[in-house]
Design an enzyme around this catalytic site. Structure first.
Site, mmCIF file in Angstrom:
data_model
loop_
_atom_site.group_PDB
_atom_site.id
_atom_site.type_symbol
_atom_site.label_atom_id
_atom_site.label_comp_id
_atom_site.label_asym_id
_atom_site.label_seq_id
_atom_site.Cartn_x
_atom_site.Cartn_y
_atom_site.Cartn_z
ATOM 1 N N THR A 188 -8.737 116.725 83.529
ATOM 2 C CA THR A 188 -9.376 115.816 84.479
ATOM 3 C C THR A 188 -8.452 115.440 85.628
ATOM 4 O O THR A 188 -7.233 115.564 85.546
ATOM 5 C CB THR A 188 -9.860 114.538 83.770
ATOM 6 O OG1 THR A 188 -8.741 113.848 83.222
ATOM 7 C CG2 THR A 188 -10.853 114.867 82.670
ATOM 8 N N ASP A 189 -9.076 114.967 86.698
ATOM 9 C CA ASP A 189 -8.318 114.510 87.863
ATOM 10 C C ASP A 189 -8.192 112.989 87.832
ATOM 11 O O ASP A 189 -8.570 112.344 86.845
ATOM 12 C CB ASP A 189 -8.971 115.001 89.159
ATOM 13 C CG ASP A 189 -10.380 114.456 89.372
ATOM 14 O OD1 ASP A 189 -10.789 113.485 88.684
ATOM 15 O OD2 ASP A 189 -11.078 115.001 90.244
ATOM 16 N N ALA A 190 -7.689 112.414 88.897
ATOM 17 C CA ALA A 190 -7.474 110.964 88.949
ATOM 18 C C ALA A 190 -8.774 110.172 88.826
ATOM 19 O O ALA A 190 -8.762 109.017 88.406
ATOM 20 C CB ALA A 190 -6.758 110.593 90.254
#
Length: 143
Positions: free
Chosen positions: A24-26
């Site tokens: 996942t990203d931020a």
């Protein structure tokens, strides 16, 4: 360990994948490039399930399969711990290429769709070569 299985449709397989925190990203959704990784893994497992030993191909025939083109549509975001399926369908077999349609699904919900052109390459010469007849037979009989 995940397993690959044919769905009954011609040249189609499903490979399960779970979304981990590292995917996942931020914002907490799957980082866009990871859909490409999921698809790469599904294609690799597809070849393995067909009995294609890629290290052996390189060692004995100096052949590798490389992505030469990608068309990607990002439709919805997957999130941490989602159980996904990568559906891979061989849509054409050319002289030196395989073309896959791949979809990443969360249940019945389509999140990603891509068209991948995979070239058969002579690794020493770094150029496309015809898919060997034995491999072509495997790919064509995978119905």
């Amino acid at each position: 360990m995940s397993t690959i299985h044919n769905t009954g449709a011609a040249r189609q397989s499903v490979w399960p994948v779970r979304v981990y925190y590292e995917d996942t990203d931020a914002g907490g959704v799957v980082y866009y490039a990871n859909y490409l990784r999921f698809c790469e893994r599904a294609r690799t497992e597809r070849l393995r399930a067909l009995g294609v030993d890629q290290p052996q191909l390189l060692a004995e025939q100096n052949i590798v399969f490389v992505v030469s083109r990608v068309e990607a549509d990002y439709l919805k975001g997957a999130e941490l711990d989602d159980a996904l399926s990568v559906i891979s369908t061989v849509i054409s077999i050319g002289a030196a290429t395989l073309r896959f349609q791949q979809r990443v699904m969360r249940g019945e919900e389509r999140l990603f769709e891509g068209l991948f052109t995979i070239a058969c390459v002579d690794w020493k010469r770094r150029r496309a070569v015809r898919i060997p007849d034995a491999l072509r037979s495997i790919f064509e009989s995978d119905a």
